[in-house]
Write an enzyme that holds these catalytic residues in place. Structure first.
Site, PDB file in Angstrom:
ATOM      1  N   LYS A 177       0.964  -1.182   0.021  1.00 45.96           N
ATOM      2  CA  LYS A 177       0.014   0.086  -0.085  1.00 45.96           C
ATOM      3  C   LYS A 177       1.020   1.330  -0.284  1.00 45.96           C
ATOM      4  O   LYS A 177       1.619   1.652   0.940  1.00 45.96           O
ATOM      5  CB  LYS A 177      -0.939  -0.020   1.204  1.00 45.96           C
ATOM      6  N   GLU A 252       7.761   0.042  12.563  1.00 49.81           N
ATOM      7  CA  GLU A 252       8.812   0.812  12.449  1.00 49.81           C
ATOM      8  C   GLU A 252       8.254   2.270  12.612  1.00 49.81           C
ATOM      9  O   GLU A 252       7.453   2.724  11.685  1.00 49.81           O
ATOM     10  CB  GLU A 252       9.677   1.001  11.277  1.00 49.81           C
ATOM     11  N   CYS A 286      13.047   8.967   9.777  1.00 54.73           N
ATOM     12  CA  CYS A 286      12.609   8.623  11.269  1.00 54.73           C
ATOM     13  C   CYS A 286      13.668   8.548  12.467  1.00 54.73           C
ATOM     14  O   CYS A 286      13.506   8.729  13.395  1.00 54.73           O
ATOM     15  CB  CYS A 286      11.911   7.300  11.170  1.00 54.73           C
ATOM     16  N   GLU A 386       8.325  14.479  17.783  1.00 57.14           N
ATOM     17  CA  GLU A 386       8.901  14.378  16.604  1.00 57.14           C
ATOM     18  C   GLU A 386       8.646  15.659  15.672  1.00 57.14           C
ATOM     19  O   GLU A 386       7.516  15.940  15.556  1.00 57.14           O
ATOM     20  CB  GLU A 386       8.608  13.126  16.047  1.00 57.14           C
TER      21      GLU A 386
HETATM   22  P1  NAD Z   1       1.144   7.565   8.555  1.00 52.00           P
HETATM   23  O1  NAD Z   1       1.100   6.894   9.646  1.00 52.00           O
HETATM   24  O2  NAD Z   1       0.196   8.699   8.365  1.00 52.00           O
HETATM   25  O3  NAD Z   1       1.106   6.948   7.124  1.00 52.00           O
HETATM   26  C1  NAD Z   1       1.896   5.740   6.827  1.00 52.00           C
HETATM   27  C2  NAD Z   1       1.310   4.851   5.910  1.00 52.00           C
HETATM   28  O4  NAD Z   1       0.113   4.418   6.725  1.00 52.00           O
HETATM   29  C3  NAD Z   1       0.485   5.413   4.690  1.00 52.00           C
HETATM   30  O5  NAD Z   1       0.712   4.820   3.489  1.00 52.00           O
HETATM   31  C4  NAD Z   1      -0.868   5.772   5.008  1.00 52.00           C
HETATM   32  O6  NAD Z   1      -1.878   5.641   4.081  1.00 52.00           O
HETATM   33  C5  NAD Z   1      -1.061   4.506   5.902  1.00 52.00           C
HETATM   34  N1  NAD Z   1      -2.349   4.869   6.854  1.00 52.00           N
HETATM   35  C6  NAD Z   1      -2.709   5.731   7.265  1.00 52.00           C
HETATM   36  N2  NAD Z   1      -3.794   5.608   8.281  1.00 52.00           N
HETATM   37  C7  NAD Z   1      -3.888   4.144   8.100  1.00 52.00           C
HETATM   38  C8  NAD Z   1      -4.859   3.284   8.942  1.00 52.00           C
HETATM   39  N3  NAD Z   1      -5.631   3.728   9.588  1.00 52.00           N
HETATM   40  N4  NAD Z   1      -4.727   2.000   8.454  1.00 52.00           N
HETATM   41  C9  NAD Z   1      -3.768   1.527   7.476  1.00 52.00           C
HETATM   42  N5  NAD Z   1      -2.771   2.185   7.378  1.00 52.00           N
HETATM   43  C10 NAD Z   1      -2.875   3.709   7.180  1.00 52.00           C
HETATM   44  O7  NAD Z   1       2.704   8.298   8.440  1.00 52.00           O
HETATM   45  P2  NAD Z   1       3.481   9.252   7.497  1.00 52.00           P
HETATM   46  O8  NAD Z   1       2.891  10.687   7.753  1.00 52.00           O
HETATM   47  O9  NAD Z   1       3.171   8.830   5.954  1.00 52.00           O
HETATM   48  O10 NAD Z   1       4.972   9.150   7.893  1.00 52.00           O
HETATM   49  C11 NAD Z   1       5.407   9.906   8.794  1.00 52.00           C
HETATM   50  C12 NAD Z   1       5.764   9.130  10.030  1.00 52.00           C
HETATM   51  O11 NAD Z   1       6.488   7.787   9.688  1.00 52.00           O
HETATM   52  C13 NAD Z   1       6.758   9.720  11.009  1.00 52.00           C
HETATM   53  O12 NAD Z   1       6.153   9.712  12.358  1.00 52.00           O
HETATM   54  C14 NAD Z   1       7.963   8.685  10.690  1.00 52.00           C
HETATM   55  O13 NAD Z   1       8.801   9.008  12.013  1.00 52.00           O
HETATM   56  C15 NAD Z   1       7.444   7.673  10.729  1.00 52.00           C
HETATM   57  N6  NAD Z   1       8.371   6.769   9.818  1.00 52.00           N
HETATM   58  C16 NAD Z   1       9.297   5.706  10.385  1.00 52.00           C
HETATM   59  C17 NAD Z   1      10.122   5.182   9.798  1.00 52.00           C
HETATM   60  C18 NAD Z   1      10.990   4.074  10.324  1.00 52.00           C
HETATM   61  O14 NAD Z   1      11.518   3.298   9.762  1.00 52.00           O
HETATM   62  N7  NAD Z   1      11.014   3.757  11.709  1.00 52.00           N
HETATM   63  C19 NAD Z   1      10.258   5.320   8.311  1.00 52.00           C
HETATM   64  C20 NAD Z   1       9.892   6.378   7.851  1.00 52.00           C
HETATM   65  C21 NAD Z   1       8.697   7.146   8.536  1.00 52.00           C
END
Ligand code: NAD
Length: 483
Positions: A177, A252, A286, A386
């Site tokens: 996704k 993650e 992240c 963050e």
């Molecule tokens: P997000 O949680 O909003 O979205 C991540 C993904 O989850 C997207 O594809 C989104 O469509 C999906 N999603 C959103 N709501 C959902 C639900 N209810 N059910 C299933 N899927 C859903 O995060 P973001 O804004 O895209 O990314 C930023 C965040 O991600 C930051 O907090 C960052 O620290 C973290 N991040 C962590 C890592 C890591 O490896 N630890 C890497 C990149 C980003």
């Protein structure tokens, strides 16, 4: 510059298809202009993708294959990405905002995951367990089946590669996704899988809203495992969905990672760590070095050096920044930019010293000046939450114990760092820092080979390295009674 197709479809069961939920505009954050439309999946599309992956799994096409052969195919996917590096990188710049040279590094990093895990495919070996002369007992590692992978927008190419390469190497079929903000580059994974000859349905790639397609995927009863990279609230929702179906997941999540800089540290060398640690990908990493905790005797010098690094970066469109150098691109969206600006402004209201940056650039696009904040106390929002932007928070300490206490004072625990010439001090701190990975004297030391993941609110499970392989397999024990 590559001509970008205006409309991008999802890939389900070997076919490029429209989305049941219509389309979403993909915006170039450097200009605010629409660059393409992406098909949006609904729950019906998600179901078709999961069932296509399940059919491949049940057919044995992946699990019956000799792992060495499967590994070769995984490696070939990496080569496919390399062959299309320039096209993928250009698309990534347009959808995500990073400089072109950073986008090329991301594509190369993605290819490396396929090289590494392709190599590992044949090393996932069981063992035999002695039970005395009457028995012969051994373990097998079986693929879990359908791996669902939910991807964030900050590194859409590398994050997908990280989980997809390990899942395929171990014989799983996948449903990806892709993120709503940066969905386009994920199409290349479907193309790569097709090009190297994986059966249709092995790699399904669909974009959709998180609350619709993402939630449907996480809750689908035929999904056998979930890998999620993203924010803490979404991670919690996904863990709950996984629990309902009693399937494992890897989370993650975010971080507020700290570098402890001791009084004997090489601050000239540390400028490079500042440059990469918090301004690479405009801080949308992240594991960014979002906090520096410096011994009070070196604070003034470190803050001056941080200011030099930050104010020396040329900020502007990624397409105009093809070469590695002192430059930075746009943040991914106006919303992320505005959120970061608001956090900086609240910090200043609470008494933080704005050393440099903190404001939008006077031009269209989601550009934030590289920012340094000092004079912070560990309980302030900016020191705990963050930002996910190019904002460095500098705190000070008096003794080693206080440094570790501040480093460990957030809910997160993704990575940490310690900078000193004293090996004993570094080793002690490395043990005491509450994080899944600690860097000594170089932020981001490590690579695809080194396990990565968090403790606390940063999540659980490990990606990268050999550890990650065990996310995608389950142990079967076979005991034979000899008569
Ligand atoms: P997000 O949680 O909003 O979205 C991540 C993904 O989850 C997207 O594809 C989104 O469509 C999906 N999603 C959103 N709501 C959902 C639900 N209810 N059910 C299933 N899927 C859903 O995060 P973001 O804004 O895209 O990314 C930023 C965040 O991600 C930051 O907090 C960052 O620290 C973290 N991040 C962590 C890592 C890591 O490896 N630890 C890497 C990149 C980003």
């Amino acid at each position: 510059m590559t001509d970008l197709p205006l409309y991008w479809q999802n890939h389900i069961g070997g076919h490029w298809v429209d989305g049941g939920a219509g389309r979403i505009d993909v915006i170039d954050p450097a200009t605010g202009k629409k660059i393409a439309e992406q098909a949006l999946a609904d729950a019906g599309d998600v179901d078709r993708a999961v069932m296509a992956a399940r059919a491949v799994h049940l057919s044995g096409a992946l699990s019956d294959m000799r792992p060495l052969e499967r590994g070769r195919m995984v490696q070939a996917m990496g080569r496919y990405l390399q062959e299309h590096k320039h096209t993928i990188a250009h698309t990534l710049v347009l959808e995500q905002g990073k400089p072109l040279w950073e986008a090329e590094i991301e594509v190369e990093g993605a290819a490396l995951y396929f090289e590494y895990y392709g190599n590992q495919a044949s090393t996932v070996e069981g063992r035999s367990i002695p039970l005395g002369s009457g028995y012969y007992d051994f373990t097998d590692y079986e693929p879990l089946g359908v791996s669902a992978q939910i991807i964030p927008w900050n590194y859409p190419v590398e994050m997908t590669a990280r989980s997809l390469a390990a899942a395929l190497a171990t014989g799983n079929a996948c449903v990806i996704k892709s993120p709503e903000l940066t969905p386009l580059t994920n199409a290349w994974f479907a193309k790569a899988a097709e090009a190297v000859g994986f059966p249709a349905g092995t790699v399904n790639v669909l974009c959709g809203y998180g609350h619709e397609a993402g939630a449907a995927l996480a809750a689908h009863p035929m999904v056998n495992q979930i890998v999620f990279t993203g924010s803490v609230p979404t991670g919690i929702a996904i863990a709950q969905a996984a629990a309902q179906n009693v399937v494992p997941c890897v989370l993650e999540l975010g971080g507020k990672s700290a570098a402890i800089v001791h009084d004997d540290a090489d601050l000239e060398a540390f400028e490079t760590d500042i440059r990469w640690g918090i301004y690479f990908n405009a801080g949308q990493v992240c594991s960014a070095m979002s906090r520096v905790i410096v011994h009070e005797s070196r604070a003034e010098e470190l803050i001056a050096r941080a200011e030099t690094v930050a104010s020396g970066l040329s900020v502007g469109p990624g397409v105009d920044r093809p070469e590695f150098g002192a430059n930075m691109g746009a943040m991914v969206s106006d919303a992320q930019h505005d959120r970061a600006v608001a956090m900086v402004s609240r910090a200043v209201d609470q008494g933080a010293q704005l050393v440099t940056g903190g404001h939008a650039l006077n031009r269209p696009g989601a550009f934030l000046q590289p920012t340094v904040l000092a004079g912070l106390s560990p309980d302030m929002e900016i020191a705990r939450e963050e930002v996910f932007g190019p904002v460095l928070s500098v705190l000070t300490f008096k003794d080693d114990a206080e440094a570790v206490e501040i480093a460990n004072s957030t809910d997160y625990g993704l990575v940490g760092g310690v900078f000193t010439r004293d090996l004993d001090r570094a080793t002690r701190a490395a043990r005491q820092i509450r994080a899944g990975q600690v860097f000594v004297n170089e932020w981001y030391a490590g690579g695809v080979e080194t396990p990565f993941g968090g403790v606390g609110k940063s999540g659980y499970g490990r990606e990268k390295g050999r550890e990650a392989l065990w996310n995608y397999v389950q142990t079967k024990n076979i005991a034979i009674r000899l008569r």
